[in-house]
Design a protein around this motif. Structure first.
Motif, PDB file in Angstrom:
ATOM      1  N   ILE A   6      57.138  17.063  20.818  1.00 36.23           N
ATOM      2  CA  ILE A   6      57.079  17.177  19.360  1.00 36.23           C
ATOM      3  C   ILE A   6      56.118  16.137  18.794  1.00 36.23           C
ATOM      4  O   ILE A   6      55.344  16.430  17.872  1.00 36.23           O
ATOM      5  CB  ILE A   6      58.489  17.036  18.743  1.00 36.23           C
ATOM      6  CG1 ILE A   6      59.298  18.301  19.066  1.00 36.23           C
ATOM      7  CG2 ILE A   6      58.424  16.816  17.237  1.00 36.23           C
ATOM      8  CD1 ILE A   6      60.743  18.244  18.664  1.00 36.23           C
ATOM      9  N   GLY A   7      56.105  14.926  19.351  1.00 31.30           N
ATOM     10  CA  GLY A   7      55.172  13.896  18.906  1.00 31.30           C
ATOM     11  C   GLY A   7      53.727  14.296  19.109  1.00 31.30           C
ATOM     12  O   GLY A   7      52.884  14.114  18.232  1.00 31.30           O
ATOM     13  N   ILE A   8      53.412  14.859  20.270  1.00 30.43           N
ATOM     14  CA  ILE A   8      52.048  15.304  20.549  1.00 30.43           C
ATOM     15  C   ILE A   8      51.654  16.426  19.595  1.00 30.43           C
ATOM     16  O   ILE A   8      50.563  16.413  19.010  1.00 30.43           O
ATOM     17  CB  ILE A   8      51.903  15.752  22.017  1.00 30.43           C
ATOM     18  CG1 ILE A   8      52.013  14.545  22.952  1.00 30.43           C
ATOM     19  CG2 ILE A   8      50.582  16.477  22.240  1.00 30.43           C
ATOM     20  CD1 ILE A   8      52.102  14.900  24.413  1.00 30.43           C
ATOM     21  N   PHE A  23      43.099  13.722  18.165  1.00 32.96           N
ATOM     22  CA  PHE A  23      42.726  12.392  18.632  1.00 32.96           C
ATOM     23  C   PHE A  23      42.904  12.238  20.128  1.00 32.96           C
ATOM     24  O   PHE A  23      42.991  11.130  20.616  1.00 32.96           O
ATOM     25  CB  PHE A  23      43.577  11.339  17.911  1.00 32.96           C
ATOM     26  CG  PHE A  23      43.376  11.324  16.439  1.00 32.96           C
ATOM     27  CD1 PHE A  23      42.235  10.789  15.884  1.00 32.96           C
ATOM     28  CD2 PHE A  23      44.324  11.872  15.599  1.00 32.96           C
ATOM     29  CE1 PHE A  23      42.041  10.775  14.517  1.00 32.96           C
ATOM     30  CE2 PHE A  23      44.150  11.866  14.241  1.00 32.96           C
ATOM     31  CZ  PHE A  23      43.001  11.323  13.693  1.00 32.96           C
ATOM     32  N   GLY A  24      43.012  13.315  20.842  1.00 27.01           N
ATOM     33  CA  GLY A  24      43.302  13.248  22.264  1.00 27.01           C
ATOM     34  C   GLY A  24      44.803  13.168  22.475  1.00 27.01           C
ATOM     35  O   GLY A  24      45.560  12.889  21.542  1.00 27.01           O
ATOM     36  N   CYS A  25      45.232  13.371  23.682  1.00 29.31           N
ATOM     37  CA  CYS A  25      46.661  13.437  23.977  1.00 29.31           C
ATOM     38  C   CYS A  25      47.369  12.126  23.638  1.00 29.31           C
ATOM     39  O   CYS A  25      48.403  12.135  22.986  1.00 29.31           O
ATOM     40  CB  CYS A  25      46.853  13.785  25.447  1.00 29.31           C
ATOM     41  SG  CYS A  25      48.566  14.108  25.889  1.00 29.31           S
ATOM     42  N   PHE A  26      46.825  10.993  24.049  1.00 27.54           N
ATOM     43  CA  PHE A  26      47.470   9.706  23.801  1.00 27.54           C
ATOM     44  C   PHE A  26      47.470   9.357  22.314  1.00 27.54           C
ATOM     45  O   PHE A  26      48.471   8.899  21.769  1.00 27.54           O
ATOM     46  CB  PHE A  26      46.778   8.604  24.610  1.00 27.54           C
ATOM     47  CG  PHE A  26      47.472   7.292  24.525  1.00 27.54           C
ATOM     48  CD1 PHE A  26      48.705   7.100  25.123  1.00 27.54           C
ATOM     49  CD2 PHE A  26      46.899   6.238  23.826  1.00 27.54           C
ATOM     50  CE1 PHE A  26      49.363   5.877  25.041  1.00 27.54           C
ATOM     51  CE2 PHE A  26      47.540   5.017  23.733  1.00 27.54           C
ATOM     52  CZ  PHE A  26      48.768   4.838  24.353  1.00 27.54           C
ATOM     53  N   GLY A  27      46.344   9.591  21.635  1.00 29.50           N
ATOM     54  CA  GLY A  27      46.260   9.332  20.191  1.00 29.50           C
ATOM     55  C   GLY A  27      47.204  10.213  19.410  1.00 29.50           C
ATOM     56  O   GLY A  27      47.877   9.747  18.478  1.00 29.50           O
ATOM     57  N   ASN A  28      47.273  11.488  19.777  1.00 29.00           N
ATOM     58  CA  ASN A  28      48.194  12.410  19.114  1.00 29.00           C
ATOM     59  C   ASN A  28      49.643  11.979  19.318  1.00 29.00           C
ATOM     60  O   ASN A  28      50.462  12.073  18.408  1.00 29.00           O
ATOM     61  CB  ASN A  28      48.020  13.830  19.641  1.00 29.00           C
ATOM     62  CG  ASN A  28      46.726  14.454  19.212  1.00 29.00           C
ATOM     63  OD1 ASN A  28      46.078  14.001  18.277  1.00 29.00           O
ATOM     64  ND2 ASN A  28      46.327  15.502  19.909  1.00 29.00           N
ATOM     65  N   LEU A  29      49.966  11.506  20.508  1.00 24.53           N
ATOM     66  CA  LEU A  29      51.322  11.048  20.798  1.00 24.53           C
ATOM     67  C   LEU A  29      51.683   9.850  19.921  1.00 24.53           C
ATOM     68  O   LEU A  29      52.753   9.823  19.309  1.00 24.53           O
ATOM     69  CB  LEU A  29      51.455  10.679  22.276  1.00 24.53           C
ATOM     70  CG  LEU A  29      52.793  10.095  22.715  1.00 24.53           C
ATOM     71  CD1 LEU A  29      53.909  11.104  22.507  1.00 24.53           C
ATOM     72  CD2 LEU A  29      52.728   9.677  24.166  1.00 24.53           C
ATOM     73  N   LEU A  30      50.782   8.884  19.815  1.00 25.26           N
ATOM     74  CA  LEU A  30      51.056   7.704  18.989  1.00 25.26           C
ATOM     75  C   LEU A  30      51.205   8.064  17.513  1.00 25.26           C
ATOM     76  O   LEU A  30      52.144   7.609  16.855  1.00 25.26           O
ATOM     77  CB  LEU A  30      49.946   6.672  19.159  1.00 25.26           C
ATOM     78  CG  LEU A  30      49.944   5.903  20.464  1.00 25.26           C
ATOM     79  CD1 LEU A  30      48.747   4.961  20.534  1.00 25.26           C
ATOM     80  CD2 LEU A  30      51.227   5.128  20.623  1.00 25.26           C
ATOM     81  N   VAL A  31      50.282   8.876  17.007  1.00 21.37           N
ATOM     82  CA  VAL A  31      50.363   9.285  15.599  1.00 21.37           C
ATOM     83  C   VAL A  31      51.638  10.086  15.362  1.00 21.37           C
ATOM     84  O   VAL A  31      52.322   9.899  14.358  1.00 21.37           O
ATOM     85  CB  VAL A  31      49.121  10.107  15.195  1.00 21.37           C
ATOM     86  CG1 VAL A  31      49.302  10.765  13.835  1.00 21.37           C
ATOM     87  CG2 VAL A  31      47.886   9.221  15.178  1.00 21.37           C
ATOM     88  N   GLY A  32      51.999  10.956  16.290  1.00 18.83           N
ATOM     89  CA  GLY A  32      53.199  11.777  16.144  1.00 18.83           C
ATOM     90  C   GLY A  32      54.481  10.964  16.194  1.00 18.83           C
ATOM     91  O   GLY A  32      55.405  11.201  15.417  1.00 18.83           O
TER      92      GLY A  32
END
Length: 79
Positions: A6-8, A23-32
């Motif tokens: 859900i975060g991604i 923002f890429g997988c890691f960036g999307n995870l952090l923002v999410g």
């Protein structure tokens, strides 16, 4: 595991809606993830109830929070 997915997704959706790209997988995870906390706070402040078992509602709440986060970052980034 669902929190990560859900975060991604929330970060990816917010990235598309605000920046026009992800923002890429890691960036999307952090923002999410940060967005989900912010979205939870926003929904609690507005007294909007979200069913904990509903993945769609949690995705919507996380996406709202991620969008708010990206808007805040863009405001401070312009200065």
């Amino acid at each position: 595991m669902w929190t990560i997915i859900i975060g991604i997704l929330a970060g990816f959706l917010a990235g598309i809606l605000i920046k026009g790209r992800g923002f890429g997988c890691f960036g999307n995870l952090l923002v999410g993830i940060v967005g989900s906390f912010l979205g939870n706070w926003i929904f609690n402040f507005l007294q909007i109830s979200v069913s904990e078992g509903s993945k769609t509602a949690m995705l919507a709440m996380s996406t709202v929070g991620a969008i708010a986060l990206l808007l805040l970052v863009s405001i401070f980034n312009k200065r």
